[in-house]
Design a protein around this motif. Structure first.
Motif, PDB file in Angstrom:
ATOM      1  N   ALA A 126      -6.129   7.074  68.341  1.00 27.68           N
ATOM      2  CA  ALA A 126      -7.160   6.800  69.351  1.00 27.68           C
ATOM      3  C   ALA A 126      -7.176   5.338  69.774  1.00 27.68           C
ATOM      4  CB  ALA A 126      -8.534   7.201  68.817  1.00 27.68           C
ATOM      5  N   PRO A 130      -6.689   6.977  74.045  1.00 32.01           N
ATOM      6  CA  PRO A 130      -7.794   7.915  73.797  1.00 32.01           C
ATOM      7  C   PRO A 130      -7.316   9.361  73.838  1.00 32.01           C
ATOM      8  CG  PRO A 130      -8.514   6.176  75.259  1.00 32.01           C
ATOM      9  CD  PRO A 130      -7.025   6.000  75.096  1.00 32.01           C
ATOM     10  N   PHE A 177     -11.985   7.731  71.011  1.00 31.48           N
ATOM     11  CA  PHE A 177     -11.322   6.473  71.362  1.00 31.48           C
ATOM     12  C   PHE A 177     -11.806   5.356  70.438  1.00 31.48           C
ATOM     13  CE2 PHE A 177     -15.205   7.026  73.699  1.00 31.48           C
ATOM     14  CZ  PHE A 177     -15.827   5.781  73.687  1.00 31.48           C
TER      15      PHE A 177
END
Length: 417
Positions: A126, A130, A177
């Protein structure tokens, strides 16, 4: 994943766990505390610490000397990083990178649950790009062979402990993310850009990342040559690449770096070195710009820093006893009383000193910033994430007394008591 990156995530996650009552990530917590203590007690050369100083450094890093320190010392001794005596320990000379690598080794050799590996893996993924929670679940299930019932719980626990961030992007889907790299308010924009990428563009991004991972920084024109103008602008707009400008009398030059190379860890040793260097810069700048001549004003910073970096001792001076307490608590410097309210100082982590000297010699904004800080004597340093998330109350007298006693233990190991 490189072992130093793996170790950095372990320490990052351990610090997150430390602020909760969760016991679901016990192996991460243990390995992370091993790494944190190793960072505090080690320096660039072999060191000897008496038990009083060891206990004090453990307390300063939120490790209980009674309930946690014995098992950590046993593990560090098993790893042959320290040698334990009756009244003291001997610690090998270690760099920040080797500390991270040893932290990774300790975790790998400690029995742990597969979901502990999973939260580390997802955190790294991440940070590079993302990922939707749908793809994250698929990745965890395929890579770590975790039952589907545990996969969803793994993601929820990771989000709840702030190992990584998430934001709802549709009724049925979240985007996972790294919040140090991508802002929550941009989540939908980030997802839209990522979703629009085709396979050839994905390969070009991989090519650029590999180039940046191997060199750290490349000219803007070289990055645009790999990606093309349009794709580069897309990635730049969502913060997947950073552009820096270097100017001199011949003009400006533009360079591209990955935010992940600097900012994906908010409070690990990897970033800690930068944070500690900032604290050292602030302390030294205070000494250069505000401190009076009579308490030990710094006049020749390059000479002083080079002496410290090369293992020398500076002082005695009155100011040394009060201006470097934050760094003393982190095991960056050693302060020794010499009598008459004066102290000497020795640098224990040359890498931090080198970063600080580089900033002082090449930058010109720190002095202006420090002058504007009320009471610029640096006895505490909070990293950016800490100041964003917490509003701390003013210290009570009891806390100040406790801090003074802790510093006394670190400096003299309780001698004379």
């Amino acid at each position: 994943m490189e072992s130093k990156v793996h170790g950095a995530w372990i320490i990052h996650h351990a610090k997150k766990v430390q602020t909760t009552t969760s016991q679901d990530f016990d192996s991460i917590s243990f390995a992370g505390k091993c790494g944190a203590l190793l960072s505090a007690i080690s320096s660039d050369s072999q060191e000897q610490l008496n038990n009083k100083r060891l206990d004090a450094l453990a307390k300063a890093n939120f490790i209980s000397p009674k309930t946690e320190l014995p098992s950590i010392i046993t593990e560090l001794e098993r790893q042959r990083l320290i040698s334990k005596g009756k009244h003291a320990i001997e610690v090998l000379g270690l760099t920040g990178q080797t500390i991270l690598e040893h932290t990774s080794t300790i975790f790998n050799e400690t029995p742990h649950e597969p979901y502990e590996d999973a939260v580390i893996g997802i955190s790294e993924i991440a940070s590079e790009l993302p990922i939707t929670d749908t793809k994250a679940r698929e990745y965890i299930s395929d890579t770590y062979k975790i039952p589907s019932s545990i996969v969803q719980m793994t993601l929820l626990m990771g989000q709840g402990l702030n190992f990584f961030d998430s934001e709802q992007i549709s009724k049925d889907e979240k985007l996972i993310f790294n919040g140090n790299l991508f802002r929550k308010k941009d989540a939908k924009k980030v997802n839209a850009v990522i979703s629009s990428l085709n396979a050839p563009e994905g390969r070009l991004i991989i090519e650029l990342n590999q180039k940046l991972q191997s060199t750290g920084c490349i000219p803007l024109d070289a990055a645009k040559k790999i990606l093309g103008e349009d794709l580069f602008n897309k990635l730049h707009s969502i913060g997947m690449v950073d552009v820096s400008v270097v100017g001199n009398d011949e003009g400006r030059s533009y360079f591209v770096t990955r935010p992940a190379a600097f900012s994906k860890f908010s409070d690990t040793i990897a970033d800690d070195a930068l944070d500690l260097a900032k604290a050292l810069v602030a302390s030294l700048t205070y000494g250069m710009t505000i401190s009076s001549y009579y308490r030990g004003k710094i006049q020749y910073i390059s000479l002083l820093m080079n002496k410290l970096i090369n293992g020398g001792e500076v002082g005695p001076a009155t100011a040394i006893g009060s201006d470097y307490q934050a760094l003393e608590m982190k095991g960056v410097v050693r302060i020794t009383p010499t009598g008459n309210g004066r102290f000497t100082m020795r640098l224990l982590k040359a890498e931090v000193g080198k970063l600080a000297l580089s900033v002082i010699q090449n930058g010109d904004i720190t002095a202006e910033s420090v002058i504007n800080i009320p009471g610029a004597k640096v006895t505490e340093f909070l990293n950016p994430e800490t100041t964003r998330e917490y509003i701390r109350k003013n210290c009570t007298e009891a806390v100040k007394i406790q801090a003074k006693n802790l510093l006394d233990d670190i400096r003299v190991g309780g001698l004379g008591k």
